[in-house]
Design an enzyme around this catalytic site. Structure first.
Site, short mmCIF file in Angstrom:
data_model
loop_
_atom_site.label_atom_id
_atom_site.label_comp_id
_atom_site.label_asym_id
_atom_site.label_seq_id
_atom_site.Cartn_x
_atom_site.Cartn_y
_atom_site.Cartn_z
N HIS A 1 0.83 -1.20 0.00
CA HIS A 1 0.00 0.00 0.00
C HIS A 1 0.86 1.24 0.00
O HIS A 1 0.56 2.23 -0.71
CB HIS A 1 -0.94 0.00 1.20
CG HIS A 1 -2.07 0.97 1.08
ND1 HIS A 1 -2.08 2.20 1.70
CD2 HIS A 1 -3.24 0.90 0.39
CE1 HIS A 1 -3.20 2.84 1.41
NE2 HIS A 1 -3.93 2.08 0.62
N HIS B 1 -4.59 6.44 -5.62
CA HIS B 1 -5.77 7.10 -5.07
C HIS B 1 -6.19 8.27 -5.95
O HIS B 1 -5.45 8.71 -6.83
CB HIS B 1 -5.50 7.60 -3.65
CG HIS B 1 -5.36 6.50 -2.65
ND1 HIS B 1 -4.16 5.84 -2.44
CD2 HIS B 1 -6.25 5.92 -1.81
CE1 HIS B 1 -4.33 4.91 -1.50
NE2 HIS B 1 -5.59 4.94 -1.11
N HIS C 1 -7.17 -1.73 -5.28
CA HIS C 1 -7.44 -2.33 -3.97
C HIS C 1 -8.12 -3.69 -4.09
O HIS C 1 -7.92 -4.57 -3.24
CB HIS C 1 -8.26 -1.37 -3.12
CG HIS C 1 -7.49 -0.18 -2.62
ND1 HIS C 1 -7.40 1.00 -3.34
CD2 HIS C 1 -6.75 0.00 -1.49
CE1 HIS C 1 -6.66 1.85 -2.66
NE2 HIS C 1 -6.25 1.28 -1.54
N HIS D 1 -14.93 5.84 2.62
CA HIS D 1 -13.59 5.24 2.65
C HIS D 1 -12.64 6.05 3.51
O HIS D 1 -12.00 5.52 4.44
CB HIS D 1 -13.04 5.11 1.23
CG HIS D 1 -11.54 5.04 1.17
ND1 HIS D 1 -10.77 6.13 0.84
CD2 HIS D 1 -10.68 4.02 1.43
CE1 HIS D 1 -9.49 5.79 0.90
NE2 HIS D 1 -9.41 4.51 1.25
N HIS E 1 -10.97 5.38 7.59
CA HIS E 1 -9.53 5.47 7.85
C HIS E 1 -9.26 6.46 8.98
O HIS E 1 -8.53 6.16 9.94
CB HIS E 1 -8.80 5.94 6.59
CG HIS E 1 -8.34 4.85 5.69
ND1 HIS E 1 -7.23 4.09 5.95
CD2 HIS E 1 -8.83 4.40 4.50
CE1 HIS E 1 -7.05 3.21 4.97
NE2 HIS E 1 -8.02 3.38 4.07
N PHE F 1 -1.75 7.16 4.60
CA PHE F 1 -1.59 6.24 3.47
C PHE F 1 -0.39 5.31 3.64
O PHE F 1 -0.47 4.11 3.37
CB PHE F 1 -1.42 7.03 2.17
CG PHE F 1 -2.70 7.46 1.55
CD1 PHE F 1 -3.85 6.70 1.66
CD2 PHE F 1 -2.77 8.64 0.83
CE1 PHE F 1 -5.04 7.10 1.09
CE2 PHE F 1 -3.96 9.05 0.24
CZ PHE F 1 -5.09 8.28 0.37
N HIS G 1 -11.25 -2.31 3.67
CA HIS G 1 -11.24 -2.22 2.20
C HIS G 1 -12.05 -3.35 1.56
O HIS G 1 -12.46 -3.21 0.40
CB HIS G 1 -9.82 -2.18 1.67
CG HIS G 1 -9.35 -0.77 1.42
ND1 HIS G 1 -9.68 -0.08 0.28
CD2 HIS G 1 -8.65 0.08 2.21
CE1 HIS G 1 -9.18 1.13 0.35
NE2 HIS G 1 -8.55 1.27 1.52
#
Length: 591
Positions: free
Chosen positions: A177, A200, A209, A329, A333, A349, A362
């Site tokens: 990631h 992203h 993903h 999303h 996070h 990230f 995810h």
């Protein structure tokens, strides 16, 4: 003819007994009582005929309407034309081993470069195996049996015990990631300029993903010798799953991560998908369902509004996130990440993959893609959800498989989850008909509009306080229009969020379950050498106009409400445009 999908629920004004749909795909009744002024039947159909759903209006705080899963995903791919410049898999010899942390002015203490046998000559072209007689079933985390929980814990424990230089190890998988999302690799543009890779904020967000979870899941299954092993998903779109999954909350378990916001991991905490800081649990649930309805149904005019803006070689990175990415999303996070520890692990990230809950989070994000593919086009008010562009379909990535071999995959092979050998457990979709009740512009709004400035006199503006502007519509009447917020310049090192309202009477209302709520933008922090990104978003206004009774107005009052503290976002401009119609040649919407 496409197979029919019919979802229905009977609403009784004073009954606590819930009615179950007779359709075989609907697994169970709602968890909540539903109320309305009149008995009505809410229907959604998925057929070639395009039957329209009912718009029954119900009490929002009591209507947590349970509708079971929509399945039989639509095919996204048609016969495409000539390819141009899809984003390539990262060149393994062009890795920046030490990402720079702008907050501390130091380099990260580890490398995000892919580990293992990364010799470019050893890359294998991956081919999906044919689906077996039984699909792997990803189940809701809060519904797992003790046997399933123990199996999951064992698999992650074994993965964490692998040597760190093994590409199948937990640390190596977490770094994937970081490699793709923290500007670790770069690729050459047609003019020779090198662009840092970022998956992203574009249309490759969902495909990347999905592949990432696919190989992570296969590795875990191989470690416990169970080919049927499937990841659980954090069911944060359903009130019964809106607390932190407690299977990740045992400090003695391999699923635990100490770098979480511990106040949000207790069973009584309700996730805040609106990122408004709401504390009332019932209002938080209503906000969450409004977020889901808006980003899955109400706010999108075409496929790229949901998936993300096009990213290809020759265009700058981060052209624009889709509705799901910049909404639920990012909120999940941020809700888990510990702000006192610079957002780690889930809140940044570069480190998000270090928390085992990332993969279940995810999984639900991936589930949103599957569900969106199956939502009837009549409910979305646009016909075609296909992305036919080969720059989308031919974009590629590199991953390590369960044998530790490096493989190349492409987007076109991952658009159907069932073709990849898995499916999601059917659970209630209470957001599916959570359309806000009608709302009219009150006197307070009209007074505010008289003092607000025209958009062309305000922008660009630093969004460190509430901004109200008058924006002209393209025409009177029942207009099909889009609100475009363009040249959004963001500081990539910060957690940023702002909401957009149209003709709203409140200055800073944390209750967003109302017709004036148009959408949101949110960004998770990066730790990288690039400090700013310029992007844009589009918000569909068609349903909002109807619900706000402003169809015949010449202008609307747009309010931008920052949910972050201080500067970090600069808005270049706002305009309303007419929703483009499908092109005659291809019969699909241009992104």
């Amino acid at each position: 003819m496409a197979s029919q999908l019919h979802v229905s629920s009977t609403i009784a004004p004073s009954s606590s007994q819930l009615r179950r749909s007779t359709h075989p795909l609907l697994s169970k009744p709602s968890h909540f009582s539903t109320q309305a002024k009149n008995n009505r039947r809410l229907c959604v159909s998925c057929s070639d005929g395009g039957e329209t759903s009912s718009n029954a209006k119900v009490d929002r705080r009591n209507m947590l309407l349970g509708l079971s899963g929509l399945y039989g995903a639509a095919n996204l791919i048609s016969t495409p034309g000539a390819s141009a410049l899809p984003i390539p898999a990262p060149p393994l010899d062009k890795c920046n081993p030490n990402s720079f942390d702008l907050n501390t002015q130091t380099f990260l203490d580890f490398s995000c470069c892919l580990t293992g046998n990364s010799d470019p000559t050893n890359i294998k072209e991956f081919k999906l195996p044919p689906p077996g007689p039984k699909l792997r079933k990803r189940r809701a985390a809060h519904r797992l049996t003790d046997e399933e929980i123990n199996k999951y814990k064992t698999a992650v424990d074994i993965m964490k015990q692998l040597p760190t230089d093994d590409p199948r190890s937990f640390s190596s998988q977490a770094n994937i990631h970081c490699a793709y999302c923290n500007l670790t690799y770069h690729y050459d543009q047609p003019d020779g300029e090198q662009i840092n890779l970022q998956v992203h904020n574009s249309w490759i967000f969902f495909p990347f993903h999905r592949w990432y979870l696919y190989f992570y899941e296969r590795i875990l299954g191989s470690l416990i010798k169970d080919p049927d092993f499937a990841l659980p998903f954090w069911n944060w779109d359903n009130p019964k799953g809106m607390s932190f999954p407690q299977i990740f909350n045992d400090p003695a378990s391999a699923l635990y991560d100490a770098k979480r916001n511990q106040a949000n991991t207790v069973p009584t905490a309700v996730i805040d998908l609106s990122m408004t800081g709401i504390t009332d649990p019932l209002q938080a649930v209503s906000n969450n369902l409004t977020v889901m309805y808006n980003e899955m149904i109400r706010g999108n005019a075409n496929a790229c509004d949901f998936m993300g803006r096009p990213l290809r070689r020759g265009t700058p990175p981060s052209p624009g996130p889709g509705a799901s990415e910049r909404g639920s999303h990012t909120a999940a996070h941020a809700w888990v990440g510990d702000r006192s520890q610079n957002g780690q692990d889930m809140g940044n990230f570069y480190s998000a993959g270090r928390d085992p809950v990332f993969y279940s989070h995810h999984s639900n994000v991936d589930r949103m893609w599957s569900l969106w593919q199956a939502i009837p086009t009549a409910k979305l008010n646009f016909e075609n959800k296909k992305i036919m562009d080969l720059d989308f379909l031919d974009a590629s990535f590199l991953f390590f498989d369960e044998n530790g071999d490096i493989v190349r995959v492409s987007v076109k092979d991952c658009v159907d989850d069932r073709r990849m050998g898995y499916e999601y457990e059917r659970v209630d979709l209470p957001w599916l008909d959570y359309r806000p009740p009608p709302q009219t512009a009150l006197a307070k709004v009209k007074r505010a509009a008289t003092s607000a400035k025209s958009a062309n006199k305000v922008f660009p503006v630093v969004l460190d306080k509430i901004v109200r502007v008058i924006v002209p519509k393209t025409k009177k009447g029942k207009a099909d229009e889009l609100l475009v917020i363009e040249n959004i310049q963001v500081d990539t090192t910060k957690l940023l969020k702002f909401d957009v309202f149209v003709n709203d009477e409140d200055d800073d209302n944390k209750a967003i379950d109302k017709a004036s709520y148009a959408g949101t933008y949110a960004q998770l922090p990066h730790k990288s050498s690039e400090t700013t990104v310029t992007t844009s978003i589009r918000l569909k206004l068609t349903d909002l106009y109807e619900d706000m009774d402003v169809e015949d107005d010449d202008t609307v009052l747009v309010t931008l409400v920052p949910r972050h503290e201080g500067p970090g976002v600069t808005i270049g401009g706002i305009k309303i445009i007419e929703n483009p119609t499908p092109t005659a040649a291809t019969d699909h919407y241009e992104c």
